[in-house]
Write an enzyme that holds these catalytic residues in place. Sequence first.
Site, mmCIF file in Angstrom:
data_model
loop_
_atom_site.group_PDB
_atom_site.id
_atom_site.type_symbol
_atom_site.label_atom_id
_atom_site.label_comp_id
_atom_site.label_asym_id
_atom_site.label_seq_id
_atom_site.Cartn_x
_atom_site.Cartn_y
_atom_site.Cartn_z
ATOM 1 N N ASN A 147 -27.939 -6.953 -9.573
ATOM 2 C CA ASN A 147 -27.511 -6.082 -10.666
ATOM 3 C C ASN A 147 -28.677 -5.364 -11.348
ATOM 4 O OD1 ASN A 147 -25.828 -5.291 -13.097
ATOM 5 N ND2 ASN A 147 -27.159 -6.823 -14.056
ATOM 6 N N THR A 202 -22.622 -0.557 -22.414
ATOM 7 C CA THR A 202 -23.639 -1.601 -22.616
ATOM 8 C C THR A 202 -24.652 -1.073 -23.629
ATOM 9 O OG1 THR A 202 -24.897 -0.805 -20.720
ATOM 10 C CG2 THR A 202 -23.323 -2.573 -20.295
ATOM 11 N N ASP A 234 -33.220 -13.216 -15.214
ATOM 12 C CA ASP A 234 -33.551 -12.018 -16.008
ATOM 13 C C ASP A 234 -35.062 -12.016 -16.244
ATOM 14 O OD1 ASP A 234 -31.441 -10.128 -17.823
ATOM 15 O OD2 ASP A 234 -33.526 -10.050 -18.483
ATOM 16 N N LYS A 274 -30.591 4.726 -6.596
ATOM 17 C CA LYS A 274 -29.214 4.252 -6.434
ATOM 18 C C LYS A 274 -28.604 4.734 -5.102
ATOM 19 C CE LYS A 274 -28.471 1.759 -10.212
ATOM 20 N NZ LYS A 274 -28.238 0.311 -10.148
ATOM 21 N N TYR A 332 -33.821 7.829 -10.636
ATOM 22 C CA TYR A 332 -32.704 6.871 -10.731
ATOM 23 C C TYR A 332 -31.671 7.185 -9.641
ATOM 24 C CZ TYR A 332 -28.836 4.222 -12.888
ATOM 25 O OH TYR A 332 -27.806 3.346 -13.138
#
Length: 247
Positions: free
Chosen positions: A89, A190, A36, A159, A155
Amino acid sequence: MLFENQAALVTAAGAGIGRAIALRLAAEGAAVVVSDVNDEAGAETVALIEAAGGRAAYKHANVAEVEEVNALVPFAVETFGRLDLAVNNAGVGAMPKPVQDITAAEWDRSINVTLRGTFLALQSQMAHFVEQGSGSIVNIASLAGISATPQLTPYGAAKHGVVSLTRSVAKECAEQGIRVNAVAPGAIETAALASLPAEAKAGYAAEIPMKRLGQPEDIANATAFLLSEQASFITGVVLRVDGGTEA
Ligand SMILES: NC(=O)c1ccc[n+]([C@@H]2O[C@H](COP(=O)([O-])OP(=O)(O)OC[C@H]3O[C@@H](n4cnc5c(N)ncnc54)[C@H](O)[C@@H]3O)[C@@H](O)[C@H]2O)c1
């Protein structure tokens, strides 16, 4: 257990979907490299895995930085002696706005982290997996990689790129014993969604055919399946996990 004696790498595993995936893979027996940009969050994921009796180690990496990404596979091999599974991810959203108002810097950030970061991570994993003659990769895409995303054009473009990358590399390496798939989450609860007022969340849930928001564990389940031998004849798929949204 699905992943006994295997090692896995998960990017952006300090929170949300990435953390749930890391926990799930560890529960299935994998030793997990948790990566991360937020070191505290990453260390917390490692602590959660260890508290549950699993094995994990943390390595800092901003997926937009070539050298940091390239250090992940060697770290896994040094730490656990192997790497069998990888989950790409990391991806960043943005505030919705009309296309004419998006700055070049906003476009670059979306593409750099979400698309280029996935490419860089995948590329370094492929070098290792091709040499090894085995490996399984899951890229975390989005419904934004399948359908139109008005007000979220950078975005959506990033993607869609992740989906293309998944399908192309899957075909490129199918003969070499390496599988590459993607999971396309719908609305998952989330940080961004969890912080919304209850009414707003209920509004989102009402639009989903199954009448609930997805949970990070829903994505972890699909990811574990695609990574595992249970999916041994599956490569190049983009598995929607969206409660029926795009059915
Ligand atoms: N949550 C959803 O509804 C949803 C829907 C579709 C797709 N996705 C995708 O799932 C993935 C995870 O999303 P989430 O909702 O769990 O996010 P999150 O915000 O809960 O967690 C994101 C994690 O990514 C880390 N991160 C941010 N930038 C990074 C970088 N440059 N390099 C490495 N790590 C970085 C953060 O520190 C954090 O730990 C993303 O690719 C996202 O696009 C999420």
